[in-house]
Scaffold this motif. Structure first.
Motif, PDB file in Angstrom:
ATOM      1  N   ARG A   9       1.140  -0.972  -0.309  1.00 22.83           N
ATOM      2  CA  ARG A   9      -0.217   0.030   0.154  1.00 22.83           C
ATOM      3  C   ARG A   9       1.111   1.306   0.115  1.00 22.83           C
ATOM      4  N   SER A  10       0.955   1.977  -1.010  1.00 25.07           N
ATOM      5  CA  SER A  10       1.022   3.556  -1.502  1.00 25.07           C
ATOM      6  C   SER A  10       1.975   3.823  -1.639  1.00 25.07           C
ATOM      7  N   LEU A  11       2.337   2.423  -2.843  1.00 30.66           N
ATOM      8  CA  LEU A  11       3.784   2.626  -3.724  1.00 30.66           C
ATOM      9  C   LEU A  11       2.957   3.333  -5.221  1.00 30.66           C
ATOM     10  N   ALA A  12       3.985   4.015  -5.297  1.00 33.48           N
ATOM     11  CA  ALA A  12       3.339   4.164  -7.144  1.00 33.48           C
ATOM     12  C   ALA A  12       1.629   4.663  -7.444  1.00 33.48           C
ATOM     13  N   ASP A  13       1.088   5.035  -6.329  1.00 31.97           N
ATOM     14  CA  ASP A  13       0.101   5.358  -6.977  1.00 31.97           C
ATOM     15  C   ASP A  13      -0.646   6.054  -7.374  1.00 31.97           C
ATOM     16  N   ASP A  14       0.353   7.306  -8.213  1.00 32.31           N
ATOM     17  CA  ASP A  14       0.444   7.452  -9.724  1.00 32.31           C
ATOM     18  C   ASP A  14       0.769   7.617 -10.639  1.00 32.31           C
ATOM     19  N   VAL A  15       1.219   6.857 -10.862  1.00 35.07           N
ATOM     20  CA  VAL A  15       1.778   6.054 -12.310  1.00 35.07           C
ATOM     21  C   VAL A  15       1.290   5.318 -12.695  1.00 35.07           C
ATOM     22  N   PRO A  16       0.673   5.626 -14.003  1.00 37.15           N
ATOM     23  CA  PRO A  16       0.219   5.902 -15.062  1.00 37.15           C
ATOM     24  C   PRO A  16       0.109   3.884 -15.830  1.00 37.15           C
ATOM     25  N   ASP A  17      -1.590   3.298 -16.513  1.00 32.24           N
ATOM     26  CA  ASP A  17      -1.517   2.270 -16.603  1.00 32.24           C
ATOM     27  C   ASP A  17      -0.203   1.372 -15.820  1.00 32.24           C
ATOM     28  N   ARG A  18      -0.913   1.625 -14.354  1.00 30.91           N
ATOM     29  CA  ARG A  18       0.099   1.116 -13.482  1.00 30.91           C
ATOM     30  C   ARG A  18       0.270  -0.062 -12.688  1.00 30.91           C
ATOM     31  N   LEU A  19      -0.880  -1.145 -13.144  1.00 27.88           N
ATOM     32  CA  LEU A  19      -0.918  -2.279 -12.939  1.00 27.88           C
ATOM     33  C   LEU A  19      -0.187  -3.332 -13.697  1.00 27.88           C
ATOM     34  N   HIS A  20      -0.247  -3.306 -15.115  1.00 28.80           N
ATOM     35  CA  HIS A  20       1.006  -3.072 -15.975  1.00 28.80           C
ATOM     36  C   HIS A  20       2.785  -2.906 -16.368  1.00 28.80           C
ATOM     37  N   ARG A  21       2.723  -1.332 -15.856  1.00 26.76           N
ATOM     38  CA  ARG A  21       3.902  -1.077 -15.748  1.00 26.76           C
ATOM     39  C   ARG A  21       4.825  -0.945 -14.171  1.00 26.76           C
ATOM     40  N   TYR A  22       4.091  -1.634 -12.995  1.00 34.01           N
ATOM     41  CA  TYR A  22       3.879  -1.576 -11.841  1.00 34.01           C
ATOM     42  C   TYR A  22       3.755  -2.841 -10.637  1.00 34.01           C
ATOM     43  N   ILE A  23       2.813  -2.763 -10.588  1.00 33.86           N
ATOM     44  CA  ILE A  23       1.995  -4.190  -9.860  1.00 33.86           C
ATOM     45  C   ILE A  23       3.095  -5.409 -10.877  1.00 33.86           C
ATOM     46  N   PHE A  24       1.986  -5.516 -11.965  1.00 27.57           N
ATOM     47  CA  PHE A  24       3.003  -6.791 -12.281  1.00 27.57           C
ATOM     48  C   PHE A  24       4.259  -6.858 -11.835  1.00 27.57           C
ATOM     49  N   GLY A  33      10.183  -3.061   5.493  1.00 29.13           N
ATOM     50  CA  GLY A  33      12.137  -2.487   5.391  1.00 29.13           C
ATOM     51  C   GLY A  33      12.311  -3.634   3.922  1.00 29.13           C
ATOM     52  N   LYS A  34      11.591  -5.042   3.745  1.00 31.36           N
ATOM     53  CA  LYS A  34      12.500  -6.083   2.689  1.00 31.36           C
ATOM     54  C   LYS A  34      11.462  -5.112   1.011  1.00 31.36           C
ATOM     55  N   VAL A  35      10.855  -4.675   1.151  1.00 34.63           N
ATOM     56  CA  VAL A  35      10.354  -3.822  -0.454  1.00 34.63           C
ATOM     57  C   VAL A  35      10.777  -2.307  -0.423  1.00 34.63           C
ATOM     58  N   ARG A  36      11.067  -2.073   0.966  1.00 36.08           N
ATOM     59  CA  ARG A  36      12.181  -0.518   0.465  1.00 36.08           C
ATOM     60  C   ARG A  36      13.476  -0.368   0.059  1.00 36.08           C
ATOM     61  N   GLU A  37      14.111  -1.986   1.193  1.00 36.51           N
ATOM     62  CA  GLU A  37      15.636  -2.455   0.525  1.00 36.51           C
ATOM     63  C   GLU A  37      15.481  -3.126  -1.305  1.00 36.51           C
ATOM     64  N   SER A  38      14.530  -3.679  -1.415  1.00 34.13           N
ATOM     65  CA  SER A  38      14.509  -4.298  -2.717  1.00 34.13           C
ATOM     66  C   SER A  38      13.681  -4.208  -4.059  1.00 34.13           C
ATOM     67  N   VAL A  39      12.782  -3.325  -3.660  1.00 33.60           N
ATOM     68  CA  VAL A  39      11.937  -2.586  -4.926  1.00 33.60           C
ATOM     69  C   VAL A  39      12.546  -0.916  -4.957  1.00 33.60           C
ATOM     70  N   ILE A  40      12.340  -0.122  -3.780  1.00 29.32           N
ATOM     71  CA  ILE A  40      12.732   1.367  -3.902  1.00 29.32           C
ATOM     72  C   ILE A  40      14.191   1.941  -3.988  1.00 29.32           C
ATOM     73  N   ALA A  41      14.544   0.847  -4.066  1.00 28.86           N
ATOM     74  CA  ALA A  41      16.445   1.426  -3.675  1.00 28.86           C
ATOM     75  C   ALA A  41      17.365   1.061  -4.552  1.00 28.86           C
ATOM     76  N   SER A  42      16.392  -0.673  -4.526  1.00 23.84           N
ATOM     77  CA  SER A  42      16.985  -0.646  -5.913  1.00 23.84           C
ATOM     78  C   SER A  42      16.578   0.117  -7.708  1.00 23.84           C
ATOM     79  N   GLY A  43      15.720   0.676  -7.554  1.00 24.07           N
ATOM     80  CA  GLY A  43      15.171   1.224  -8.770  1.00 24.07           C
ATOM     81  C   GLY A  43      14.474  -0.093  -9.658  1.00 24.07           C
ATOM     82  N   GLU A  44      14.828  -0.892  -9.221  1.00 25.35           N
ATOM     83  CA  GLU A  44      14.213  -2.049  -9.969  1.00 25.35           C
ATOM     84  C   GLU A  44      12.834  -1.760 -11.359  1.00 25.35           C
ATOM     85  N   VAL A  45      12.196  -1.449 -10.333  1.00 29.61           N
ATOM     86  CA  VAL A  45      10.440  -1.564 -10.605  1.00 29.61           C
ATOM     87  C   VAL A  45      10.085  -0.055 -10.381  1.00 29.61           C
TER      88      VAL A  45
END
Length: 466
Positions: free
Chosen positions: A98-113, A452-464
């Motif tokens: 919750r609260s990740l990338a709330d306003d990304v266009p086409d969020r399901l395919h670009r971010y959630i998947f 904390g794992k999400v922050r380290e693996s996803v946010i900090a890495s910038g992979e998503v």
């Protein structure tokens, strides 16, 4: 008086006294403002609800309290007593995102998947479902309809919490955390359904993600299996532009609802989430095939997808209930927080202040939702013989004072934190805002650790993509 007449007189007197004998009950709620949500929408002031085991055995005025002796009595001092809320569509385990990338266009395919591909696991599903259960029980949701991966893990959390759920194992055509393809997803779902088909509070189900993310053959196979196994089918339907476009290409111009009807995949097992992009013909098909519709107002407007024509659906007798969608979509899991938006946005969409009055909104959240999941014989109202899924809403918090109309107070004033007591299957799961069946603090701490794992693996890495 003869001996025989004396015996007869004593027998009559004894029978008379026995008719007034105090009857046993498990739980009694007294001095409530009872919204029965029965066909007459009866409201009972200073009312009493009596429960024995897991069912309601009496509903009425204060005099009922003198006729029963209960193991537990909740005196609610005029607070609203009503059927538990039913969330007809969500993805509970996604609370940890919750609260990740709330306003990304086409969020399901670009971010959630992509996010799910990286982070979903059995452990993540369990942690997120535990957190979701806490939020829903505290917000007055007694039954929810969930679709996600590893739904057997979600089932374990529901079993422990004591709430009620319809849990759908996701089926989708590309590789996901618990299946490499749709055939594996269907096999997983069948095993899950067989494992939980006799559970008293859990209804296992199929959850094909959407028409455009599954093939015709797989949708038909699920429709057939759902009839054979007597299992619900939940699906995102008529939700997005991409779905509309891809189904139109697949069919030569048909809508997703028309396509589902034509391939034999619409029936009374289906709970269709969203149904935003539907026309009159589509609505007629939803009615014809007795499909339940989950209306997710806050998620739909947050994603700018539109406002489902719910007023038209209700006029045609379509089964419509309220949902939240996942906590990444609406950022809430309690339909109590949806009530005001539903009431207000439909007035705006229809340019009619009288549209969607409060009683209609509350009805959609209770009896309407029970109809949408085809469980109106068991849930949705406080009537004798129904399952004892009941909530008590505080009427003394500042936002609820004064209360001239309980329906207006709920729709325009209440929020999830106003729920005092939550009862499911006759068991008190929350009393005076304290959860009784799980350790809330431990569940929140575990979710924070996972974050904390999400922050380290996803946010900090910038992979998503952000």
């Amino acid at each position: 008086m003869s001996f025989s007449k004396s015996v007869l007189a004593l027998t009559v007197i004894a029978a008379s006294f026995s008719s007034y004998a105090i009857k046993d009950a498990s739980l009694m709620i007294v001095d409530g403002t009872i919204l029965t949500m029965n066909p007459q929408n009866q409201v009972i002031e200073n009312g009493t609800v009596v429960v024995k085991d897991n069912k309601i055995i009496a509903v009425g005025g204060s005099e009922l309290a003198k006729e029963y002796k209960a193991e537990q009595v909740l005196n609610v001092d005029g607070d609203i007593v009503m059927p538990g809320l039913i969330n007809t569509h969500t993805h509970a385990s996604m609370t940890v995102f919750r609260s990740l990338a709330d306003d990304v266009p086409d969020r399901l395919h670009r971010y959630i998947f992509p996010l799910e591909s990286k982070m979903v696991s059995r452990d993540m599903v369990r942690i997120g479902a535990n957190l979701g259960n806490v939020e829903m029980v505290k917000g007055g949701v007694t039954t929810y309809v969930d679709m996600y991966y590893f739904e057997d893990e979600v089932a374990k959390t529901v079993d422990k919490m004591g709430n009620r759920a319809i849990l759908g194992e996701s089926v989708i055509k590309f590789p996901v955390a618990d299946a490499q393809n749709a055939d594996e997803g269907i096999a997983y779902a069948v095993n899950f359904i067989n494992q939980y088909k006799d559970h008293p509070r859990i209804t296992p189900a199929f959850a094909p993600h959407a028409p455009y993310t599954n093939t015709t053959e797989h949708l038909q196979k699920i429709a057939k299996l759902s009839q054979e196994l007597d299992a619900p089918v939940m699906i995102h339907l008529a939700e997005t532009d991409r779905e509309q476009e891809e189904i139109a290409k697949r069919t030569g111009g048909k809508s997703p609802v028309q396509y589902m009807a034509d391939i034999g995949a619409l029936n009374n097992k289906v709970i269709a989430a969203h149904a935003i992009m539907v026309d009159d013909k589509d609505i007629d098909l939803l009615k014809k095939y007795d499909v339940g519709v989950a209306h997710n107002m806050s998620a739909n407007i947050k994603s700018a997808k539109g406002v489902a024509p719910v007023t038209a659906m209700l006029e045609k007798g379509v089964r419509v209930g309220l949902g939240t969608d996942g906590p990444m979509s609406s950022n809430t899991l309690t339909t109590m927080n949806e009530l005001g938006l539903v009431g207000k946005v439909h007035k705006l969409a229809n340019k009619d202040r009288s549209a969607m009055p409060p009683i209609t909104v509350v009805e959609m959240a209770t009896m309407g939702s029970a109809k949408a999941i085809h469980m109106e014989d068991k849930l949705g109202s406080l009537e004798v013989g129904k399952l004892a899924d009941i909530i008590v809403v505080d009427t003394k918090s500042p936002n609820m004072v004064p209360m001239y109309s309980p329906y207006a107070a709920l729709v325009y004033g209440a929020n999830g934190s106003d729920v005092r007591h939550t009862i499911v299957d006759g068991n008190v799961l929350m009393q005076d805002r304290k959860l009784l069946t799980v350790d809330e603090a431990a569940i929140i701490k575990e979710a924070q650790t996972f974050a904390g794992k999400v922050r380290e693996s996803v946010i900090a890495s910038g992979e998503v993509v952000k």
